[in-house]
Design a protein around this motif. Structure first.
Motif, PDB file in Angstrom:
ATOM      1  N   UNK A  38      38.551  44.935   3.769  1.00 55.37           N
ATOM      2  CA  UNK A  38      38.289  46.406   3.253  1.00 55.37           C
ATOM      3  C   UNK A  38      38.435  46.212   0.920  1.00 55.37           C
ATOM      4  N   UNK A  39      38.252  46.631   0.680  1.00 58.13           N
ATOM      5  CA  UNK A  39      38.537  46.431  -0.658  1.00 58.13           C
ATOM      6  C   UNK A  39      39.443  45.175  -1.168  1.00 58.13           C
ATOM      7  N   UNK A  40      40.597  46.938  -0.268  1.00 60.16           N
ATOM      8  CA  UNK A  40      42.039  46.234  -1.014  1.00 60.16           C
ATOM      9  C   UNK A  40      42.951  46.602   0.711  1.00 60.16           C
ATOM     10  N   UNK A  41      42.557  46.327   1.197  1.00 57.63           N
ATOM     11  CA  UNK A  41      43.110  46.681   2.455  1.00 57.63           C
ATOM     12  C   UNK A  41      42.455  45.321   3.368  1.00 57.63           C
ATOM     13  N   UNK A  42      43.712  44.873   4.371  1.00 53.68           N
ATOM     14  CA  UNK A  42      42.666  44.942   5.490  1.00 53.68           C
ATOM     15  C   UNK A  42      42.671  45.474   7.160  1.00 53.68           C
TER      16      UNK A  42
END
Length: 358
Positions: A38-42
């Motif tokens: 994801x943009x700032x996470x997984x």
């Protein structure tokens, strides 16, 4: 010691990662695999199930933009939500490219994959030169390539067989005719779906990767889109995600790529164009450029029709691109080295100045 090792091996964990876990894992840390970015996470999966994970501040600081975790990577995380990724474990393979644009930075498309299905459609997308470029990157990264010629239902049997013969003139990797619509070739593809292995799908937009995943999973897990009139296709997959199949293997879907610049592809180029390298061994001069030199075996092969000029031009283009990129990497390395040395000298000068005041 890893709890339930058999479970993790079924998720694709390998000895190289097990060794790293035994060396680096702290109390309350456990291995997890990234199944979506994801943009700032997984999104990760581990013995605790699946959930969102975030990079630790230390790891975010230490890793460069081109070496951040990617889909397929194994990491160490805390055992409770929110999961914090504290370590990126070694990869046994990767599929990467140079990011689009002018920056000389690597972009990891897929990590820790055993096979890569290079999907090409039997319409205007079919391009031998594009296949050579993809294969050069795939074979540089350590995964085994398999070419799927999709949309065979668009052609007559004779036309499809001719396309198959064409692709076999530039590679010796497995190639299969396929139709995600009619199901032709599905049984052959299913033979690759073995427990514990990870297969990535790559190719241009509109070649039918999402349709293939839907056919193999017997479920509509990916959106599909109509191909445009120019056969370029539309992006229906926008992120890299792992799907779990009932056979026990994993499929990693990737967005279609309209721009595929090389990254560290020298080894792959040598494998893809091994026929040209073998010819070059018979040139009269060891430093032959295959241009005007007498006794050039490569030129002779082209003149006699045993090597197409298009294939040789493709080889020359990819070699030149790889060489130019390496020069840029070396230059960037020197620039960063000078910056570090300058910072160190500045710090030493500051320390000496402070000592002089005492």
């Amino acid at each position: 010691m890893i709890q339930d090792l058999q479970y993790y091996r079924a998720l694709g964990l390998r000895d190289i990662q097990i060794q790293a876990i035994e060396e680096h894992a702290q109390n309350q840390e456990e291995p997890a695999r990234i199944i979506e970015e994801h943009k700032d996470s997984y999104t990760i999966i581990s013995g605790n199930g699946s959930g969102r994970a975030f990079l630790s501040g230390k790891l975010r600081f230490e890793l460069t933009a081109g070496n951040l975790p990617a889909t397929g990577d194994w990491v160490l995380t805390g055992s409770q939500e929110p999961y914090i990724i504290t370590e990126l474990l070694p990869r046994f393979s990767k599929f990467s490219r140079k990011i689009p644009g002018k920056k000389t930075t690597e972009q990891i498309i897929a990590a820790n994959v055993d096979l890569i299905f290079l999907v090409m459609s039997l319409d205007n997308n079919f391009n031998l030169r594009r296949a050579e470029r993809y294969l050069s990157l795939i074979q540089s990264g350590g995964a085994d390539p398999v070419i799927l010629l999709n949309k065979v239902d668009l052609l007559s049997r004779e036309e499809a067989e001719n396309k198959l013969k064409d692709i076999l003139t530039v590679t010796n990797v497995p190639v299969h005719l396929l139709s995600a619509i009619t199901g032709e070739g599905k049984d052959i593809i299913a033979s690759y779906l073995k427990k514990g292995i990870t297969i990535a799908l790559t190719g241009s937009s509109g070649v039918g990767k999402s349709s293939i995943i839907n056919a193999l999973t017997s479920d509509h897990v990916q959106e599909t889109g109509e191909t445009r009139n120019d056969d370029k296709g539309r992006h229906t997959t926008t992120s890299r995600k792992i799907f779990f199949l009932e056979q026990g293997c994993m499929l990693l879907d990737t967005p279609g790529m309209r721009e595929l610049q090389l990254w560290d592809a020298e080894e792959g180029i040598s494998e893809v164009f091994s026929d040209i390298l073998e010819l070059a061994e018979h040139c009269k001069y060891s430093d032959c450029t295959h241009d005007q030199e007498p006794g050039c075996a490569v030129k002779k092969a082209m003149e006699e029709g045993n090597l197409s000029q298009d294939r040789y031009r493709s080889y020359h283009k990819l070699k030149s691109e790889a060489s130019k990129q390496q020069s840029m990497l070396d230059e960037n390395f020197l620039i960063q080295k000078r910056k570090r040395e300058k910072a160190i000298h500045k710090e030493i000068k500051k320390m000496l100045k402070e000592r002089g005041r005492r």
